[in-house]
Design a protein around this motif. Structure first.
Motif, short mmCIF file in Angstrom:
data_model
loop_
_atom_site.label_atom_id
_atom_site.label_comp_id
_atom_site.label_asym_id
_atom_site.label_seq_id
_atom_site.Cartn_x
_atom_site.Cartn_y
_atom_site.Cartn_z
N ALA A 217 36.64 65.18 46.59
CA ALA A 217 35.77 64.13 46.18
C ALA A 217 34.76 64.37 45.21
O ALA A 217 34.29 64.12 44.53
N ALA A 218 35.15 65.88 45.39
CA ALA A 218 34.32 66.62 43.52
C ALA A 218 34.83 65.98 42.27
O ALA A 218 34.11 65.59 41.66
N ILE A 219 36.32 65.47 41.83
CA ILE A 219 36.92 64.88 40.88
C ILE A 219 36.06 63.52 40.67
O ILE A 219 35.81 62.96 39.71
N GLY A 220 36.90 62.79 41.79
CA GLY A 220 36.32 61.14 41.78
C GLY A 220 34.65 61.20 41.85
O GLY A 220 34.02 60.20 40.87
N GLY A 221 33.66 61.94 41.90
CA GLY A 221 32.37 61.67 41.48
C GLY A 221 31.55 62.51 40.94
O GLY A 221 31.33 61.61 40.30
N THR A 222 31.98 63.40 40.05
CA THR A 222 32.17 64.45 38.76
C THR A 222 32.67 62.91 38.22
O THR A 222 31.24 62.89 36.59
N LYS A 223 33.74 62.23 38.15
CA LYS A 223 33.92 61.26 36.71
C LYS A 223 33.41 60.15 36.71
O LYS A 223 32.64 60.01 35.65
N SER A 224 32.90 59.65 38.03
CA SER A 224 32.22 58.41 37.48
C SER A 224 30.63 58.69 37.64
O SER A 224 29.89 58.17 36.79
N LEU A 225 30.31 59.88 38.05
CA LEU A 225 28.90 60.05 37.70
C LEU A 225 28.75 60.38 36.44
O LEU A 225 27.73 59.56 35.07
N VAL A 226 29.35 60.93 35.69
CA VAL A 226 29.51 62.31 34.08
C VAL A 226 29.57 60.51 33.37
O VAL A 226 29.21 60.33 32.14
N TYR A 227 30.93 59.24 33.58
CA TYR A 227 30.68 57.75 32.91
C TYR A 227 29.37 57.04 32.94
O TYR A 227 29.85 56.12 31.61
N GLN A 228 29.28 56.82 33.46
CA GLN A 228 27.96 55.91 34.12
C GLN A 228 26.64 56.89 33.48
O GLN A 228 26.31 56.26 33.49
N ASP A 239 19.74 58.34 41.89
CA ASP A 239 20.75 57.40 43.42
C ASP A 239 22.00 57.97 44.07
O ASP A 239 22.79 57.58 44.68
N ALA A 240 22.72 57.20 42.56
CA ALA A 240 24.04 57.23 42.47
C ALA A 240 24.76 58.97 42.97
O ALA A 240 25.23 59.10 43.65
N GLU A 241 23.74 60.10 42.36
CA GLU A 241 23.63 61.21 42.17
C GLU A 241 23.53 62.03 43.79
O GLU A 241 24.44 62.57 44.21
N GLU A 242 22.83 61.18 44.26
CA GLU A 242 22.83 60.93 46.12
C GLU A 242 24.03 60.95 46.48
O GLU A 242 23.95 61.21 47.62
#
Length: 266
Positions: A217-228, A239-242
Motif C-alpha cells: 500500500a505504501a509503494i503503490g500510494g507513494t508512486k501514484s501520488l508522486v507521479y500525479q 484529496d488524493a493524499e488523504e
C-alpha cells in the motif's frame, strides 16, 4: 542438441524470473545489444502485464544481458522499413507494444528499478530512466542518439527524464550531448546509485530487497501520488493524499508498524 533437420529454437527475447517479492525482466538479445525490435516489444508487453497482475511482487528489476543494457531501437528493422517506405506501419506496430509496456511499468503499484551496465542508448536510455529508480555501473554510458539520426525521442524518453531534469536540461541532453556518464546522470538526479561494474548484480539485488521491505500500500500510494503531483491541482492532490493515507492506515502492515513504534509490539 539440434540436428541439421532440427534448427535451434530462438532464445526468448526477454526473460522473467520471480524470487519472492522481486521480479526481474532481463532483456535477452545480447547479439543485438538488446536492441528493441517487434519480438522484444511484444514480449515485454506480455511480461509487464504478468508482473502487474502478480500481487506478491513489490519490486520489478529491469536488466540487460551481454555487454549492454540496451542499444535502443533496432536499426536493422527500422532501416529496412525506411528502404521500403513502410516506416509508419512497422514502427507504429513496434511502438504500440513497447509503449504499452512503458505505460504498464509507470502505472503498476510496484517500484520499477532499472539496473544499467554498458551502453544505454536511444530507447534503451529512455527505458533506464522511465523506471522509477535507476542503479548504474560506474562504467555505464548513456547516449541520447536521437538527434544524430534526425529523429525525436520515443520509448518513454521524455516521460522519464523531463520531470527529473527540467526542460532546459532535457533539451541539452537530447540535442547537445553525444553521451554522458553514470556520474553525470547521478549529478542530474537520473541515477539513484552508482556501483562498481563487478558489484552491479549484487548491489541491484540488495537495493531491490530494501525497496521490497515497504508494504504494497505504501509503494503503490507513494508512486501514484508522486507521479500525479506535477500535473494535479493542489486541492485535488491533497484529496488524493488523504484517500491514499487512509487506505494505507487500514492495512495490517500499518497496525503492526504502529504497535512497534509505540512500544506495544516489542
Amino acid at each position: 542438441m539440434p540436428t541439421a533437420d532440427q534448427p535451434a529454437i530462438p532464445a526468448e527475447p526477454a526473460l522473467l524470473r520471480i524470487e519472492g517479492p522481486i521480479a526481474t525482466i532481463t532483456l535477452n538479445r545480447p547479439g543485438a545489444f538488446n536492441s528493441i525490435d517487434l519480438s522484444i516489444a511484444q514480449k515485454l508487453e506480455a511480461l509487464g502485464a504478468e508482473v502487474e497482475a502478480n500481487d506478491a511482487v513489490r519490486v520489478l528489476v529491469i536488466e540487460g544481458t551481454g555487454r549492454a543494457f540496451s542499444a535502443g531501437g533496432d536499426l536493422q528493422t527500422i532501416g529496412a522499413a525506411a528502404a521500403t517506405d513502410t516506416i509508419a506501419p512497422v514502427v507504429g506496430e513496434l511502438l504500440k507494444h513497447y509503449h504499452a509496456f512503458i505505460e504498464t511499468i509507470r502505472r503498476m503499484p510496484k517500484i520499477v528499478l532499472s539496473s544499467v551496465h554498458g551502453s544505454a542508448a536511444g530507447a534503451g536510455m529512455g527505458l533506464a530512466f522511465v523506471a522509477d529508480l535507476c542503479i548504474a555501473a560506474d562504467d555505464a554510458r548513456f547516449t541520447p542518439a536521437y538527434g544524430k539520426i534526425g529523429v525525436s525521442p520515443d520509448g518513454g524518453s521524455t516521460v522519464g527524464m523531463v520531470g527529473t531534469v527540467g526542460v532546459r536540461r532535457a533539451l541539452q541532453i537530447f540535442l547537445a550531448e553525444d553521451s554522458f556518464s553514470a556520474q553525470q546522470a547521478y549529478d542530474w538526479g537520473l541515477v539513484a546509485r552508482i556501483v562498481p561494474a563487478t558489484e552491479l548484480k549484487a548491489a541491484t539485488r540488495q537495493f531491490a530487497e530494501r525497496l521490497a521491505q515497504n508494504p504494497p500500500a505504501a509503494i503503490g500510494g507513494t508512486k501514484s501520488l508522486v507521479y500525479q503531483a506535477a500535473v494535479t491541482p493542489v486541492r485535488q492532490q491533497l484529496d488524493a493524499e488523504e484517500e491514499r493515507i487512509i487506505g494505507c492506515m487500514q492495512t495490517e502492515e500499518f497496525r503492526v508498524a504502529v504497535r512497534k513504534f509505540t512500544g506495544k509490539g516489542k
